[in-house]
Scaffold this active site. Structure first.
Site, mmCIF file in Angstrom:
data_model
loop_
_atom_site.group_PDB
_atom_site.id
_atom_site.type_symbol
_atom_site.label_atom_id
_atom_site.label_comp_id
_atom_site.label_asym_id
_atom_site.label_seq_id
_atom_site.Cartn_x
_atom_site.Cartn_y
_atom_site.Cartn_z
ATOM 1 N N SER A 1 3.974 7.492 10.295
ATOM 2 C CA SER A 1 3.828 8.265 11.532
ATOM 3 C C SER A 1 3.544 7.367 12.736
ATOM 4 O O SER A 1 3.034 6.249 12.605
ATOM 5 C CB SER A 1 2.674 9.250 11.369
ATOM 6 O OG SER A 1 1.456 8.549 11.236
ATOM 7 N N CYS B 1 13.213 10.568 7.159
ATOM 8 C CA CYS B 1 12.949 10.102 8.534
ATOM 9 C C CYS B 1 14.156 10.311 9.433
ATOM 10 O O CYS B 1 14.000 10.609 10.609
ATOM 11 C CB CYS B 1 12.453 8.668 8.554
ATOM 12 S SG CYS B 1 13.493 7.533 7.651
ATOM 13 N N LYS C 1 0.866 -1.180 0.000
ATOM 14 C CA LYS C 1 0.000 0.000 0.000
ATOM 15 C C LYS C 1 0.903 1.231 0.000
ATOM 16 O O LYS C 1 1.508 1.567 1.005
ATOM 17 C CB LYS C 1 -0.886 -0.046 1.256
ATOM 18 C CG LYS C 1 -1.391 1.290 1.760
ATOM 19 C CD LYS C 1 -2.435 1.894 0.852
ATOM 20 C CE LYS C 1 -2.887 3.228 1.434
ATOM 21 N NZ LYS C 1 -1.958 4.333 1.061
ATOM 22 N N GLY D 1 1.236 4.005 13.267
ATOM 23 C CA GLY D 1 1.887 2.825 13.844
ATOM 24 C C GLY D 1 1.088 2.254 15.009
ATOM 25 O O GLY D 1 0.913 1.037 15.130
HETATM 26 P P1 ADP Z 1 2.658 10.608 7.069
HETATM 27 O O1 ADP Z 1 2.242 11.563 8.132
HETATM 28 O O2 ADP Z 1 4.119 10.502 6.855
HETATM 29 O O3 ADP Z 1 1.865 10.719 5.812
HETATM 30 P P2 ADP Z 1 1.124 8.293 7.716
HETATM 31 O O4 ADP Z 1 1.379 7.342 8.840
HETATM 32 O O5 ADP Z 1 -0.148 9.040 7.716
HETATM 33 O O6 ADP Z 1 2.387 9.199 7.709
HETATM 34 O O7 ADP Z 1 1.225 7.555 6.317
HETATM 35 C C1 ADP Z 1 2.129 6.524 6.026
HETATM 36 C C2 ADP Z 1 1.406 5.415 5.312
HETATM 37 O O8 ADP Z 1 0.412 4.903 6.191
HETATM 38 C C3 ADP Z 1 0.661 5.860 4.053
HETATM 39 O O9 ADP Z 1 0.757 4.843 3.073
HETATM 40 C C4 ADP Z 1 -0.755 5.994 4.533
HETATM 41 O O10 ADP Z 1 -1.703 5.815 3.508
HETATM 42 C C5 ADP Z 1 -0.850 4.873 5.546
HETATM 43 N N1 ADP Z 1 -1.906 5.054 6.549
HETATM 44 C C6 ADP Z 1 -2.420 6.203 7.037
HETATM 45 N N2 ADP Z 1 -3.397 5.958 7.929
HETATM 46 C C7 ADP Z 1 -3.526 4.615 8.019
HETATM 47 C C8 ADP Z 1 -4.369 3.723 8.775
HETATM 48 N N3 ADP Z 1 -5.289 4.168 9.617
HETATM 49 N N4 ADP Z 1 -4.187 2.397 8.611
HETATM 50 C C9 ADP Z 1 -3.255 1.913 7.770
HETATM 51 N N5 ADP Z 1 -2.448 2.694 7.029
HETATM 52 C C10 ADP Z 1 -2.571 4.029 7.134
#
Ligand code: ADP
Length: 494
Positions: A242, A299, A188, A246
């Protein structure tokens, strides 16, 4: 760099993107799409599927079937090696195409993107391909009447959720060892950096990786990512992004099948400059690049400079000189030192940090503003904030933008307290000509990597991973295989 090729690719039309599931290009199950906005000019580059839970499920089922029928996992490791080497070669052959597409998608300056994205991804895949047939099991030193064998088996279906700053580099850090180990993958990509990962997945098919082994589903994290995290058919989940996401992934694992979750969650990495650094000009130059290249969207960015008080003012001046000389702008101009901010939302978030620091009376040494707004793109001047206090949000939280926090210290102990005084523990650096001090600092800093008299720029031979709330597990090096291989003991009575 081939400038003619770059010129011909920079405004080439980009056809609508599609998921790659079970070896075929697919639209979202409900036909929904999302716009892909180029941060270089704020305009629509193309569209891609706004994936659904059903799309994620289709990809997971394809990966499950592909794993269980052994079309990849049961190949001789040397056969996987051959295919993966071919894939690495194809990525390399398409390096400029991939680099330009990636830059138009995520805004990284081309000089960095070419090396750090397709070329690094090819090198990573090659590294793990070559290791595929050199991983051995063990014979345990048991008593003579028994034989203890330790097998290393591919862990199964891997869910990989990756971010937008270096999609190919970080994607390859997961795909290389996972595929070399014999796992199958559902990937993804981030909403704002999906195009190049889709492209290399197509190249994987061309290289001979069987359908269903590598599937890519685009769309929102909260839909597609969440479906992967909640799935009972995913055995291992690997993630870079993020801390908030996580945490959600760990919860989803706990709610579903207790899949193993490996997290790389960024940092607030301290870059510690002692007055006895071998060369303070070099330290300033490398440190500025360590936070301002790719506009700080790295990062391991060295986002906090801790500098010995007796050289503080002079060092800040040097940093500002380097920052002010950096060319920010068109990410497809090879002379650009820092390209665009990935999205409008990220730009706003960066500016909020600066506004808060300004309001608290901290000194904005340089930058702090959006620039080149007339291009329609999202650009920010390299920003240095001095006099930052440990309790400030700028000293504790990751900005993920070109914003450097500077703080003075008087003693080694104080430097350590400041360095270790955040929830993160990803990277750090120490600049000193004193060998004993360098080793003392390496031991005392809580981080996954401590640089000495440099910043960034490690290679595949060493692991990258965080401690504390920067995550768990490791990308890169042979240690990365640990995530994708299960140990199985055979205990045999002779
Ligand atoms: P950033 O703030 O660096 O964009 P994110 O953690 O939001 O960090 O995004 C990193 C990845 O995690 C992206 O591929 C995003 O689509 C995915 N992501 C964001 N929210 C979720 C979630 N609730 N569950 C799984 N994956 C997610």
């Amino acid at each position: 760099m081939d400038l003619t090729e770059l010129a011909s690719l920079r405004s080439a039309p980009v056809p609508p993107a599609a998921h790659l599931i079970d070896g075929t290009r697919r639209a979202a199950s409900d036909g929904a799409t999302m716009d892909v906005i180029s941060p270089a000019d704020g305009r629509r580059l193309t569209t891609m599927p706004r994936g659904t839970g059903d799309d994620a499920q289709a990809a997971i089922s394809a990966a499950r079937r592909a794993f269980d029928d052994g079309r990849w996992s049961d190949l001789a490791p040397a056969a996987r090696k051959t295919v993966l080497l071919r894939w690495a070669g194809l990525i390399e052959a398409h390096a400029m195409e991939l680099a330009v597409l990636g830059v138009r998608n995520n805004g990284t300056e081309i000089g960095m993107a070419l090396k750090a994205e397709p070329l690094s991804a090819a090198a990573t895949i090659r590294y793990y391909a070559e290791a595929a047939d050199k991983l051995h099991g063990e014979i345990a030193p048991t008593a003579p009447a028994t034989l203890g064998l330790v097998h290393r088996e591919p862990a199964g279906v891997v869910g990989a959720i990756v971010p937008w700053n270096f999609p190919l580099m970080i994607g390859a850090w997961k795909l290389g060892p996972a595929l070399a180990a014999g796992c199958t993958v559902v990937l993804k990509p981030a909403e704002t950096a999906s195009l190049t990962l889709l492209r290399i997945a197509e190249l994987a098919l061309d290289a001979g990786i069987p359908a269903g082994v590598l599937n890519v589903v685009t769309g929102e994290g909260s839909v597609v990512g969440a479906a992967i995290a909640e799935s009972r058919d995913v055995d291992v989940l690997v993630f870079t992004g993020s801390g908030a996401t996580g945490r959600r992934l760990l919860e989803a694992s706990a709610r579903s099948n207790l899949k193993r979750v490996y997290l790389e969650l960024g940092g607030k990495s301290p870059n510690i400059v002692f007055a006895d650094a071998p060369d303070l000009d070099e330290a300033a130059k490398v440190s500025a690049h360590g936070i301002f290249r790719n506009s700080g969207q790295v990062c391991i960015a060295g986002s906090r400079i801790l500098v010995e008080r007796n050289t503080h003012d002079a060092f800040v001046d040097k940093l500002a000189a380097v920052a002010n000389a950096m060319k920010v702008g068109d990410p497809l101009d090879p002379t650009t030192a820092a390209g665009a901010i990935n999205s409008h939302a990220q730009l706003e978030q960066n500016l909020d940090f600066v506004a808060e620091a300004r309001q608290a009376g901290r000194r904005i040494v340089t930058g702090g503003t959006r620039i080149l707004e007339d291009t329609g793109g999202f650009y920010m001047a390299p920003t240095i904030v001095a006099g930052v206090r440990p309790e400030d949000r700028l000293a504790r939280d990751e900005v993920f933008g070109p914003v450097l926090a500077v703080m003075p210290f008087d003693t080694e102990d104080e430097a350590i307290a400041l360095a270790n005084g955040t929830d993160y523990g990803l990277a750090a650096a120490v600049w000193t000509a004193n060998l004993s001090r360098a080793h003392r600092m390496v031991r005392r800093i809580k981080a996954g990597i401590v640089h000495v008299n440099t910043y960034g720029g490690s290679d595949m031979t060493v692991p990258l991973g965080g401690v504390k709330q920067s995550g768990n597990g490791h990308d890169k090096s042979l240690h990365a295989f640990d995530k994708y291989l299960d140990l199985k003991t055979a205990w045999i009575k002779l």
